[in-house]
Design an enzyme around this catalytic site. Structure first.
Site, mmCIF file in Angstrom:
data_model
loop_
_atom_site.group_PDB
_atom_site.id
_atom_site.type_symbol
_atom_site.label_atom_id
_atom_site.label_comp_id
_atom_site.label_asym_id
_atom_site.label_seq_id
_atom_site.Cartn_x
_atom_site.Cartn_y
_atom_site.Cartn_z
ATOM 1 N N ILE A 73 0.838 -1.210 0.000
ATOM 2 C CA ILE A 73 0.000 0.000 0.000
ATOM 3 C C ILE A 73 0.876 1.264 0.000
ATOM 4 O O ILE A 73 0.626 2.208 -0.758
ATOM 5 C CB ILE A 73 -0.965 -0.007 1.206
ATOM 6 C CG1 ILE A 73 -1.922 -1.197 1.100
ATOM 7 C CG2 ILE A 73 -1.761 1.304 1.276
ATOM 8 C CD1 ILE A 73 -2.768 -1.465 2.334
ATOM 9 N N ASP B 81 11.101 2.881 6.260
ATOM 10 C CA ASP B 81 10.666 1.494 6.380
ATOM 11 C C ASP B 81 11.826 0.704 6.966
ATOM 12 O O ASP B 81 12.992 1.009 6.681
ATOM 13 C CB ASP B 81 10.274 0.933 4.992
ATOM 14 C CG ASP B 81 9.466 -0.361 5.096
ATOM 15 O OD1 ASP B 81 9.900 -1.282 5.810
ATOM 16 O OD2 ASP B 81 8.409 -0.436 4.471
ATOM 17 N N PRO C 82 2.343 -1.906 9.423
ATOM 18 C CA PRO C 82 1.396 -2.675 10.233
ATOM 19 C C PRO C 82 1.455 -2.265 11.706
ATOM 20 O O PRO C 82 2.419 -1.613 12.132
ATOM 21 C CB PRO C 82 1.886 -4.120 10.054
ATOM 22 C CG PRO C 82 3.332 -3.997 9.718
ATOM 23 C CD PRO C 82 3.523 -2.683 9.027
ATOM 24 N N ARG D 276 -3.757 1.249 10.880
ATOM 25 C CA ARG D 276 -4.437 0.741 12.074
ATOM 26 C C ARG D 276 -4.499 1.877 13.088
ATOM 27 O O ARG D 276 -3.527 2.628 13.250
ATOM 28 C CB ARG D 276 -3.698 -0.452 12.696
ATOM 29 C CG ARG D 276 -3.875 -1.757 11.972
ATOM 30 C CD ARG D 276 -5.311 -2.302 12.068
ATOM 31 N NE ARG D 276 -5.472 -3.544 11.328
ATOM 32 C CZ ARG D 276 -5.861 -3.645 10.063
ATOM 33 N NH1 ARG D 276 -6.129 -2.554 9.361
ATOM 34 N NH2 ARG D 276 -6.007 -4.819 9.486
ATOM 35 N N ASP E 134 -8.865 6.798 8.486
ATOM 36 C CA ASP E 134 -9.799 5.746 8.088
ATOM 37 C C ASP E 134 -9.889 4.704 9.200
ATOM 38 O O ASP E 134 -10.728 3.815 9.157
ATOM 39 C CB ASP E 134 -9.308 5.084 6.787
ATOM 40 C CG ASP E 134 -10.343 4.140 6.186
ATOM 41 O OD1 ASP E 134 -11.546 4.505 6.195
ATOM 42 O OD2 ASP E 134 -9.976 3.048 5.720
ATOM 43 N N GLU F 240 -11.965 1.635 17.192
ATOM 44 C CA GLU F 240 -12.644 0.939 16.118
ATOM 45 C C GLU F 240 -13.165 -0.447 16.470
ATOM 46 O O GLU F 240 -14.229 -0.839 16.016
ATOM 47 C CB GLU F 240 -11.642 0.787 14.978
ATOM 48 C CG GLU F 240 -12.244 0.755 13.645
ATOM 49 C CD GLU F 240 -11.138 0.616 12.628
ATOM 50 O OE1 GLU F 240 -11.362 -0.056 11.650
ATOM 51 O OE2 GLU F 240 -10.043 1.168 12.838
ATOM 52 N N HIS G 123 -13.123 2.917 8.133
ATOM 53 C CA HIS G 123 -12.343 1.772 7.642
ATOM 54 C C HIS G 123 -12.882 1.299 6.282
ATOM 55 O O HIS G 123 -13.225 0.129 6.117
ATOM 56 C CB HIS G 123 -12.359 0.627 8.659
ATOM 57 C CG HIS G 123 -11.158 -0.279 8.508
ATOM 58 N ND1 HIS G 123 -10.468 -0.783 9.583
ATOM 59 C CD2 HIS G 123 -10.531 -0.748 7.413
ATOM 60 C CE1 HIS G 123 -9.484 -1.547 9.139
ATOM 61 N NE2 HIS G 123 -9.508 -1.527 7.829
#
Ligand code: NAI
Length: 331
Positions: free
Chosen positions: A156, A175, A206, A234, A258, A263, A295
C-alpha cells in the site's frame, strides 16, 4: 470443506457467491455474528472459519475453535493484529490472510483523505448545500512540489508513493525494509526526517509492538506546523489523546483517518442513533480540520472480488495441505 463465515455483510455474500463456482469443494454458511469468545462455539460441525479485522481471535476464541475441531482461520483481510498467533500455534490452527488484494484501493483512499482534509471538501460540500458560497475556512495548500512522508512502503505504501509522484511531490519514506522498486523516485530517510520535513505524512506500516503509538506527542511535536496526517493503517499507530493535544496546538492543517483506536468497538456498525460524546472519536470529530471514514479504504469492487478469490484459494491450499505465502506465522 465447510466454512462458517462470520460477520457476513450483503457485499461479502455477493463477492463470495460470485467466486464460489470456481471452488466446488467449498461450502459457505454465513452468520451476521462476529467471531469472538462468545460466538466461537457456533463453529461446531465446520472445518474452517472466515474472520475479519473486527473479529476477536484471541486465545480463548482459538481454544474454543480447537475444541470444535477447527483447523483453519481464514482472514479476509491483510492485517492480523487481532489474532493471537502464539495461541494459534499452540492449538495447531492454521491462520491465512489476503496480503495484497488491492493496494491501490487503500492508497487511493489515503490520498482522498489527504486532499479532502487539505481542501476541506466535507465543509465545502455542506456550505454549498446550505447556499453559502463564501470561501472562508476553505484555504488549502498545493501538494505539487511539497514533501510526502510515507511510513511503511510495502504494497500500500508503494502505491501511495506512486500516487504522490503523480502529484509532483518529493517523496521521503521510512521502512525497516526499504523497497528496492521505489529507489528511483523515493528517498529513504530516518523516521525523524519524515517528521521534520514532510508536508503530508501517511502511515502504511502494520500495527506491531514497535509501531504501537508511533504517533504520540513527542513525534507530533517534531512535525512541521501545518502538516497533514493520514492514517489508513491501524488506529493504534496513533495515540488519540496526543493527537487531540496536537490538533489543539494547531500543529495540523488537516487530519484524515480511516482507522482509529476505538474501532474494535464499533467497526462497520451503524451507530447513528447513539450519542458518542464520551468517545475519543467523537472528540476528534469536533475539530473542523479532521475527516474520519469508517475503515473503508479496502472497499472497492476490485478489492472485494480479489479478497473472495484469494480467501477461497487459501481454503483449497489448506484442504490440499499445500504451503502458501499467505500463511500468517509468528515473527
Ligand atoms: P505490507 O506488509 O505489504 O507492508 C507493510 C510495510 O511496513 C513493510 O514494507 C514493512 O517492512 C513495513 N514496516 C514494518 N514495521 C515497520 C516499522 N516499525 N516502521 C516502518 N515500516 C515498517 O502491508 P500492506 O499490504 O501495505 O498494508 C499495510 C497496512 O495497511 C496493513 O498492516 C493494515 O494494517 C492496513 N490496511 C488497511 C486497510 C484499510 O481498509 N484501511 C486495508 C488493508 C490494509
Amino acid at each position: 470443506m465447510k466454512i462458517l463465515f462470520y460477520d457476513a455483510k450483503s457485499y461479502d455474500r455477493e463477492s463470495f457467491s460470485a467466486a464460489l463456482p470456481a471452488f466446488p469443494e467449498v461450502e459457505i454458511e454465513y452468520t451476521k455474528s462476529d467471531l469472538d469468545p462468545r460466538t466461537a462455539a457456533l463453529a461446531e460441525g465446520f472445518d474452517a472459519v472466515c474472520a475479519f479485522v473486527s473479529s476477536n481471535v484471541n486465545a480463548v476464541t482459538l481454544e474454543i475453535l480447537r475444541q470444535k475441531q477447527i483447523g483453519l482461520v481464514l482472514l479476509r483481510c491483510a492485517g492480523y493484529n487481532n489474532v493471537d498467533l502464539e495461541a494459534a500455534e499452540k492449538y495447531d490452527i492454521r491462520v491465512m490472510r489476503v496480503p495484497g488484494y488491492s493496494p491501490e484501493a487503500v492508497a487511493e483512499h489515503a490520498m482522498a483523505l489527504a486532499l479532502a482534509s487539505n481542501r476541506r471538501l466535507y465543509k465545502a460540500y455542506n456550505k454549498v448545500r446550505e447556499n453559502d458560497f463564501s470561501l472562508s475556512g476553505l484555504m488549502g495548500f498545493n501538494f505539487y512540489e511539497k514533501t510526502a512522508g510515507i511510513v511503511g512502503t510495502g504494497r500500500i505504501g508503494a502505491a501511495m508513493c506512486r500516487i504522490c509522484r503523480g502529484f509532483g511531490m518529493k517523496i521521503l519514506a521510512y521502512d525497516v525494509f526499504p523497497n528496492p522498486e521505489l529507489k528511483e523516485f523515493v528517498e529513504y530517510v530516518p523516521f525523524e526526517r519524515i517528521l521534520s520535513d514532510s508536508d503530508v505524512i501517511s502511515l502504511h506500516c502494520p500495527l506491531t509492538d514497535s509501531t504501537y503509538h508511533l504517533i504520540n506527542i513527542d513525534t507530533i511535536q517534531k512535525m512541521k506546523d501545518g502538516v497533514i496526517l493520514v492514517n489508513t493503517s491501524r488506529g493504534a499507530l496513533v495515540k488519540t489523546d496526543d493527537l487531540i493535544e496536537g490538533i489543539r496546538m494547531h500543529k495540523f492543517a488537516g487530519v484524515g483517518l480511516d482507522v482509529y483506536e476505538e474501532e474494535t468497538d464499533n467497526v462497520f456498525e451503524d451507530r447513528s442513533d447513539e450519542i458518542l460524546e464520551h468517545s475519543t472519536t467523537a472528540r476528534l470529530l469536533s475539530f473542523p480540520n479532521v475527516m474520519i471514514t469508517s475503515h473503508q479504504g479496502f472497499f472497492t469492487r476490485e478489492a472485494l472480488s480479489s479478497i473472495a478469490e484469494t480467501t477461497l484459494q487459501n481454503a483449497m491450499d489448506f484442504l490440499q495441505g499445500a504451503a502458501s505465502p499467505n500463511d500468517v506465522k509468528r515473527a
